[in-house]
Design an enzyme around this catalytic site. Structure first.
Site, PDB file in Angstrom:
ATOM      1  N   ALA A  10      -5.567   3.725  -5.241  1.00  0.00           N
ATOM      2  CA  ALA A  10      -4.608   2.428  -4.796  1.00  0.00           C
ATOM      3  C   ALA A  10      -5.276   1.260  -3.882  1.00  0.00           C
ATOM      4  CB  ALA A  10      -3.428   3.061  -4.278  1.00  0.00           C
ATOM      5  N   MET A  11      -4.696   0.411  -3.751  1.00  0.00           N
ATOM      6  CA  MET A  11      -5.192  -0.539  -2.773  1.00  0.00           C
ATOM      7  C   MET A  11      -5.278   0.185  -1.388  1.00  0.00           C
ATOM      8  SD  MET A  11      -5.224  -3.626  -4.130  1.00  0.00           S
ATOM      9  CE  MET A  11      -5.010  -4.654  -2.800  1.00  0.00           C
ATOM     10  N   ASN A  12      -6.345  -0.168  -0.655  1.00  0.00           N
ATOM     11  CA  ASN A  12      -6.662   0.365   0.775  1.00  0.00           C
ATOM     12  C   ASN A  12      -6.954   1.830   0.613  1.00  0.00           C
ATOM     13  OD1 ASN A  12      -5.810  -1.972   1.942  1.00  0.00           O
ATOM     14  ND2 ASN A  12      -3.786  -1.282   1.567  1.00  0.00           N
ATOM     15  N   LYS A  15     -12.192   1.874  -1.516  1.00  0.00           N
ATOM     16  CA  LYS A  15     -13.009   2.039  -2.428  1.00  0.00           C
ATOM     17  C   LYS A  15     -14.324   1.338  -2.260  1.00  0.00           C
ATOM     18  CE  LYS A  15      -9.987   0.250  -5.010  1.00  0.00           C
ATOM     19  NZ  LYS A  15      -8.999   0.318  -4.122  1.00  0.00           N
ATOM     20  N   SER A  16     -14.331   0.126  -1.607  1.00  0.00           N
ATOM     21  CA  SER A  16     -15.287  -0.646  -1.251  1.00  0.00           C
ATOM     22  C   SER A  16     -16.283   0.164   0.091  1.00  0.00           C
ATOM     23  CB  SER A  16     -14.866  -2.061  -0.613  1.00  0.00           C
ATOM     24  OG  SER A  16     -14.392  -2.872  -1.808  1.00  0.00           O
ATOM     25  N   GLU A  94     -14.472  -3.707  -7.675  1.00  0.00           N
ATOM     26  CA  GLU A  94     -13.228  -4.348  -8.316  1.00  0.00           C
ATOM     27  C   GLU A  94     -13.630  -4.226  -9.623  1.00  0.00           C
ATOM     28  OE1 GLU A  94     -11.115  -5.756  -6.722  1.00  0.00           O
ATOM     29  OE2 GLU A  94     -11.720  -6.546  -4.655  1.00  0.00           O
ATOM     30  N   GLN A  96     -11.692  -3.142 -12.050  1.00  0.00           N
ATOM     31  CA  GLN A  96     -10.473  -3.477 -12.710  1.00  0.00           C
ATOM     32  C   GLN A  96     -10.557  -4.697 -13.703  1.00  0.00           C
ATOM     33  OE1 GLN A  96     -10.629  -3.051  -9.451  1.00  0.00           O
ATOM     34  NE2 GLN A  96      -9.463  -4.734  -8.667  1.00  0.00           N
ATOM     35  N   CYS A 151       0.781   7.140   1.032  1.00  0.00           N
ATOM     36  CA  CYS A 151       1.978   6.230   1.310  1.00  0.00           C
ATOM     37  C   CYS A 151       2.455   6.287   2.655  1.00  0.00           C
ATOM     38  CB  CYS A 151       3.098   6.779   0.331  1.00  0.00           C
ATOM     39  SG  CYS A 151       4.796   5.809   0.395  1.00  0.00           S
ATOM     40  N   CYS A 188       3.909   5.724  -2.835  1.00  0.00           N
ATOM     41  CA  CYS A 188       3.936   6.850  -3.733  1.00  0.00           C
ATOM     42  C   CYS A 188       5.122   6.195  -4.714  1.00  0.00           C
ATOM     43  CB  CYS A 188       4.557   8.120  -2.892  1.00  0.00           C
ATOM     44  SG  CYS A 188       6.198   8.086  -2.548  1.00  0.00           S
TER      45      CYS A 188
HETATM   46 ZN    ZN Z   1       6.103   7.079  -0.408  1.00  0.00          ZN
END
Ligand code: ZN
Length: 203
Positions: A10-12, A15-16, A94, A96, A151, A188
């Site tokens: 997910a974002m954050n 990954k980078s 990136e 995706q 989350c 989540c």
């Molecule tokens: Zn949650």
């Protein structure tokens, strides 16, 4: 045989950061890598920015019509000519935003050209639909690895909720238009459904 790896999160989820760390691990051993990123999400911005503040320029950008295998071969040959050292790995940030055909090229680079390809990206968009590049990566990559993030409630985040200002939005283009005050929050499933009032996908 070299492999195509898809490391998604997910974002954050860092990954980078993970990608720059992987590049560093190769270079620490005296090996050379090439870093590429699709140009769709920025205005030709070469910069890879990690959450920890480490930045580095991509070696080349991938436009929607770029022949990734040909571009890689040319840059690999040039690097070998100039440094005498072959390229040990192609890293893609990136991922995706790759087209499915470009993902197939990445697979060919791994299998036919013998260079491992590490692709990092987000699995699904803010409406929980897969990005075309990510769907293809999930279909053909040799190795799938999830980079986890948490989350707001403490569970594992799997979705990327879009916010404009302080409000969640569930309609819009897959890629937000530049200039809008758009941010993303990794949620989540339970928290996502709470905010979307039970809606998954395009309402
Ligand atoms: Zn949650």
């Amino acid at each position: 045989m070299a492999k195509l790896y898809f490391r998604f999160g997910a974002m954050n989820s860092g990954k980078s950061t993970a990608m720059l760390q992987a590049a560093y691990n190769y270079e620490e051993r005296g090996q050379h890598v090439l870093i590429a990123k699709p140009s769709i999400d920025t205005k030709g911005d070469m910069r890879i920015v990690s959450r920890l503040g480490v930045t580095r320029d991509a070696d080349f950008l991938i436009a929607p019509d770029t022949d990734v295998r040909a571009e890689f071969a040319e840059r690999r040959a040039r690097a070998l000519r100039e440094t005498g050292v072959d390229i040990s790995c192609l890293l893609i940030d990136e991922a995706q935003f790759l087209t499915p055909a470009q993902v197939d090229d990445a697979l060919r680079i791994a299998i036919m050209d013998g260079v491992p390809v590490l692709a990092y990206g987000i699995r699904s968009d803010f409406q929980t639909a897969g990005f075309p590049g990510s769907i293809r990566l999930l279909e053909v990559a040799h190795s799938l690895e999830e980079l986890k993030t948490i989350c707001r409630c403490g569970r594992k985040a799997i979705f990327n909720a879009r916010r404009i200002g302080d409000r969640y939005v569930f309609d819009g283009e897959q890629v937000a238009i530049d200039g809008q005050d758009v941010t993303y929050e990794s949620l989540c499933g339970a928290c996502y459904l709470e905010e979307s009032h039970g809606v998954l996908g395009r309402a």
